[in-house]
Design an enzyme around this catalytic site. Structure first.
Site, mmCIF file in Angstrom:
data_model
loop_
_atom_site.group_PDB
_atom_site.id
_atom_site.type_symbol
_atom_site.label_atom_id
_atom_site.label_comp_id
_atom_site.label_asym_id
_atom_site.label_seq_id
_atom_site.Cartn_x
_atom_site.Cartn_y
_atom_site.Cartn_z
ATOM 1 N N ASP A 167 6.585 51.527 44.185
ATOM 2 C CA ASP A 167 5.963 52.833 43.990
ATOM 3 C C ASP A 167 4.469 52.707 43.716
ATOM 4 O OD1 ASP A 167 6.785 51.628 41.474
ATOM 5 O OD2 ASP A 167 6.171 53.490 40.492
ATOM 6 N N GLU A 184 7.972 51.788 38.698
ATOM 7 C CA GLU A 184 7.262 51.027 37.668
ATOM 8 C C GLU A 184 6.196 51.864 36.989
ATOM 9 O OE1 GLU A 184 4.105 48.400 35.961
ATOM 10 O OE2 GLU A 184 3.965 49.885 37.588
#
Length: 487
Positions: free
Chosen positions: A78, A145
């Site tokens: 991400d 994350e």
């Protein structure tokens, strides 16, 4: 002008260019995950997905290196979705417009996603290569994350076989990371008491923009201004001079990004309008002068929008402005153990109206649990005085440095051999996932490396092209240099 695919090392940059084409903001990784899975299957690699969405890819050791300990290359899929106010980019559908700008790669008006797209691309480039020597190899690609570490939190025992983990999420060439800060999210919700706007009041919107923003861990010590704190201070001063009453207050978008923009809607008696305009102009000149070096593009804009019908009561307004003014922000303490590294900090990241409530989100980071606990106590006390409870969630542990780490010593020795100078052995004031991996895999010997990435979590994010080449050279050499298992 060069395209990304023309840069060296070409396989890494080509994969990163492909990553930029696929929307992958935190919480919305489905498209990038599907692409990675198909990519791995096309190469004949074994890939599996766990129940939270993490991906695991395996590749056998190259010939003659079967006796090496298993290595896990780790990255997250991400990226932080941040854009300038005048940019209509849709992070759920639009590709990142990455381009070469001299010695750097950056993006047009948005975050680039080099954090952690370069690390992800490097792991995938190793998987795709027939020329990189390595022992038994696994690649762990986590989700989310940047917005909660739910991928790392959800990682279960039994999925990974390796003994060594190389995290690719560091952001400074010439530094080897062997520890990181832990953190916790803090949330406070203020009830809003409203009343009707009386006759003879004028409406305004007051906004602060043009700030640099940045990563709330890596950049917290730089002195960059927090738009939420700047605007609240201005408002707190203004209500002492004028009969101002707020109708709306919003600022920032992510708890882990230093807020670049904030805005307030307000009303005040028509008779005070000209004096208020002069006050805002004077204050703008003052803060521009104070922050001229660190925030040269700061802008304060006062406009007259539509007429507002409801405003906050003065009692409600006073409680909120006093609480936000007193709320801690920035560096709390520097580390005694690691010179030049922040030990404890807090970022007042988001102020957002939701219906009849005002939600305030902060992120506390610390190398030590006690430092984190101390700031939790401070925040609870400040908001407690305002009659508001603070809730803490998503706490994640720091990664405690291990001075006898074999992989850290290997990376350091290879670095010196390759580049002929001593790297810095560092602890980073940011939340790497390594601390969470230790929960289910306490045996892992871990290290973190990466290229130079400036201003992550902001539209100014950029990655140094030459440092990507050195990072790749180091990674490839380290994989080849890991010694065989001892009997």
């Amino acid at each position: 002008m060069k395209t990304l695919a023309q840069l060296s090392p070409q396989p890494l940059w080509q994969i990163f260019a492909n990553i930029c084409e696929i929307p992958h903001p935190s919480k919305h990784e489905q498209k990038i995950s599907a692409w990675i899975q198909q990519w791995a299957k096309d190469l004949g690699l074994a890939i599996k997905e766990d129940e939270v969405g993490n991906l695991f890819i395996k590749k056998p050791a190259t010939a003659g290196m079967e006796d090496r300990p298993g290595v896990i290359l780790q990255a997250h899929m991400d990226m932080v979705p941040q854009k300038n106010a005048d940019n209509d980019h849709d992070f759920l559908n639009d590709p990142i417009q990455a381009y070469v700008d001299g010695d750097w790669v950056t993006a047009k008006g948005t975050t680039l996603g080099a954090d952690n797209g370069i690390g992800l691309a490097s792991a995938m480039a190793v998987l795709a290569s027939n020329d990189v020597a390595h022992g038994p190899l696994e690649v762990l690609i986590t989700i989310d994350e940047e917005a909660g570490m739910s991928g790392a939190f959800g990682l279960k025992a039994g999925w990974l076989d390796g003994e060594i983990l190389i995290n690719t999420d560091s952001e400074q060439d010439g530094e080897i990371y062997m520890g990181c800060a832990g953190g916790v999210d803090a949330s406070a919700t203020f009830p809003l008491e409203m009343e009707a706007v009386p006759e003879g009041y004028h409406s305004f919107n007051l906004s602060i923009s043009g700030l640099k923003g940045g990563h709330s861990g890596v950049d917290i010590h730089t002195g960059r201004a927090n738009a939420n704190k700047l605007l609240v201070r201005l408002l707190n001063l203004a209500v002492q001079k004028f009969d101002i009453q707020l109708t709306e207050l919003n600022g920032g978008s992510l708890r882990n990004a230093i807020p670049r923009e904030a805005n307030a809607s307000l009303v005040l008696p028509v008779a005070q309008v000209e004096a208020f305009k002069a006050f805002v102009d004077d204050h703008q000149q003052q803060i521009k002068s104070n922050l001229a070096i660190v925030e040269p593009d700061l802008s304060l804009l006062l406009i007259s929008p539509e007429t507002f019908e409801q405003m906050w009561t003065k009692a409600c307004q006073q409680t909120i402005l006093h609480a936000l003014t007193a709320s801690p922000n920035g560096v709390i303490r520097m580390s005694d153990d690691v010179p030049g590294v922040v030990e404890t900090s807090i970022n007042l990241g988001v102020v957002r109206m939701k219906g009849n409530k005002l939600v305030v989100l902060s992120l506390i980071r610390s190398l030590h649990d006690d430092g984190r606990n101390q700031v939790e106590e401070i925040l609870s006390s400040v908001y407690g005085l305002a009659g508001v409870e603070v809730t803490f969630s998503g706490a994640y542990p720091g990664w405690k440095p291990s001075t006898d780490s074999k992989i850290m010593n290997t990376v350091r020795d290879v670095f010196i051999e390759r580049f002929d100078y001593e790297p810095k052995i560092m602890v980073i004031h940011a939340g790497l996932e390594c601390g969470l991996f230790k929960t289910e895999y306490p045996h892992l010997d871990m290290v973190s490396i990466g290229p130079t990435i400036k201003f992550p979590h902001s539209p100014d994010e950029k990655v140094d092209i030459a440092s990507v080449g050195r990072y790749w050279e180091l990674l490839v050499a380290v994989l080849a240099a890991i010694p065989a298992k001892t009997a």
